[in-house]
Motif scaffolding. Sequence first.
Motif, PDB file in Angstrom:
ATOM      1  N   ILE A  42       0.335   3.970  52.422  1.00 51.85           N
ATOM      2  CA  ILE A  42       0.575   5.303  52.970  1.00 51.85           C
ATOM      3  C   ILE A  42      -0.757   5.903  53.411  1.00 51.85           C
ATOM      4  N   VAL A  43      -0.858   6.331  54.664  1.00 52.65           N
ATOM      5  CA  VAL A  43      -2.097   6.947  55.122  1.00 52.65           C
ATOM      6  C   VAL A  43      -2.390   8.172  54.253  1.00 52.65           C
ATOM      7  N   PRO A  44      -3.593   8.259  53.682  1.00 51.90           N
ATOM      8  CA  PRO A  44      -3.889   9.345  52.729  1.00 51.90           C
ATOM      9  C   PRO A  44      -4.256  10.661  53.404  1.00 51.90           C
ATOM     10  N   GLN A  45      -3.249  11.302  53.991  1.00 47.38           N
ATOM     11  CA  GLN A  45      -3.473  12.619  54.577  1.00 47.38           C
ATOM     12  C   GLN A  45      -3.703  13.661  53.494  1.00 47.38           C
ATOM     13  N   GLU A  53       3.711  12.078  44.540  1.00 56.28           N
ATOM     14  CA  GLU A  53       4.836  12.976  44.307  1.00 56.28           C
ATOM     15  C   GLU A  53       5.801  12.976  45.493  1.00 56.28           C
ATOM     16  N   ILE A  54       5.259  12.848  46.695  1.00 56.80           N
ATOM     17  CA  ILE A  54       6.094  12.840  47.901  1.00 56.80           C
ATOM     18  C   ILE A  54       6.850  11.526  48.034  1.00 56.80           C
ATOM     19  N   TRP A  55       6.140  10.406  47.878  1.00 55.76           N
ATOM     20  CA  TRP A  55       6.708   9.106  48.235  1.00 55.76           C
ATOM     21  C   TRP A  55       7.466   8.406  47.109  1.00 55.76           C
ATOM     22  N   GLN A 252      17.185  14.485  53.327  1.00 56.38           N
ATOM     23  CA  GLN A 252      16.425  15.233  54.323  1.00 56.38           C
ATOM     24  C   GLN A 252      15.327  16.053  53.660  1.00 56.38           C
ATOM     25  N   GLU A 253      15.632  16.607  52.504  1.00 53.48           N
ATOM     26  CA  GLU A 253      14.626  17.386  51.785  1.00 53.48           C
ATOM     27  C   GLU A 253      13.485  16.502  51.319  1.00 53.48           C
ATOM     28  N   LEU A 254      13.798  15.282  50.866  1.00 57.53           N
ATOM     29  CA  LEU A 254      12.750  14.349  50.452  1.00 57.53           C
ATOM     30  C   LEU A 254      11.868  13.961  51.631  1.00 57.53           C
ATOM     31  N   LEU A 255      12.493  13.581  52.746  1.00 61.83           N
ATOM     32  CA  LEU A 255      11.738  13.120  53.904  1.00 61.83           C
ATOM     33  C   LEU A 255      10.939  14.248  54.549  1.00 61.83           C
ATOM     34  N   ALA A 256      11.422  15.470  54.457  1.00 58.95           N
ATOM     35  CA  ALA A 256      10.714  16.606  55.050  1.00 58.95           C
ATOM     36  C   ALA A 256       9.355  16.821  54.410  1.00 58.95           C
ATOM     37  N   ARG A 257       9.183  16.319  53.195  1.00 55.65           N
ATOM     38  CA  ARG A 257       7.907  16.484  52.510  1.00 55.65           C
ATOM     39  C   ARG A 257       6.836  15.545  53.052  1.00 55.65           C
TER      40      ARG A 257
END
Length: 285
Positions: A42-45, A53-55, A252-257
């Motif tokens: 995952i690119v570390p933005q 926590e996001i992924w 959708q809520e998960l992916l929106a993060r």
Amino acid sequence: MLQHPPRNPIDLAQAFRSSVAVLASCFALSDAATADTFTIGIVPQFEPIKLAEIWSPILRELEEETGHTFEMVGSPRISEFEDGFIAGDFDFAYMNPYHFLVARKAQGYDALVRDGARELFGVLVVAKDSGIENVADLEGKTIAFPSPNALGAALLMRADLDRIHGLEYKQEYVSTHSSTYLNVALGQMDAGGGVMATLNRAEPQVRDRLRIIYETTRVPPHPFVAHQRIAPDVAEAVQTAFLKIADTTEGQELLARIPMRQAIAATSAEYDGLYALNLQNYWVD
């Protein structure tokens, strides 16, 4: 209230470097490596803890849908992430569009999924209370970037500042988008390059102290990609799982993060238009 330490670049990635080992145990998705275990870069933005926590919940959903195991590979810095995909270390990855051009040439990665609801573009931010009103006001000033090869935040931005504005300025690379915004908010840097998606995800106490003075050209957003060694049926299963997750309110809520507001199937050809921007002149090996 945010404090103002001495004027030195703040490197959040360095501060969180030690957390990578902790994340490997705290967010491990499987204890057993099997033939169906795949790595995801995952690119570390953002800083490592926030990325995990996001992924992590997204990867658990992919496991549930596909029956495979997915392990996130931490890269504290964007440069280390670049080394990883150029070497083919990741079975799957989420990366910026220009990274994808490099990854496809180096390792034959293919695009699977992208956000269909937005485009990627760079934003140049300054402190809200600064006297800087436009790009010309940054002549001779210091601009922070996450890394030289961050697409919207650095490649597109540096190309525009050079080709369109002929700006002379000092560059500082501070590892992540979060670090860039914090440095500008605290007055450590005169301006910073980011992208709208990560600016919207910045902590409110940081974001509210910034304002945008410039936006770059728009390009297709970050793709989720698969290495060419991944069997076509596995790649298709992962793509289908992503789209299925995006078809529910919870998904959708998960992916929106990420952020990915509307996941759609992607093709590698959609990114060919980036070649015309000649950003290779600004890529740093």
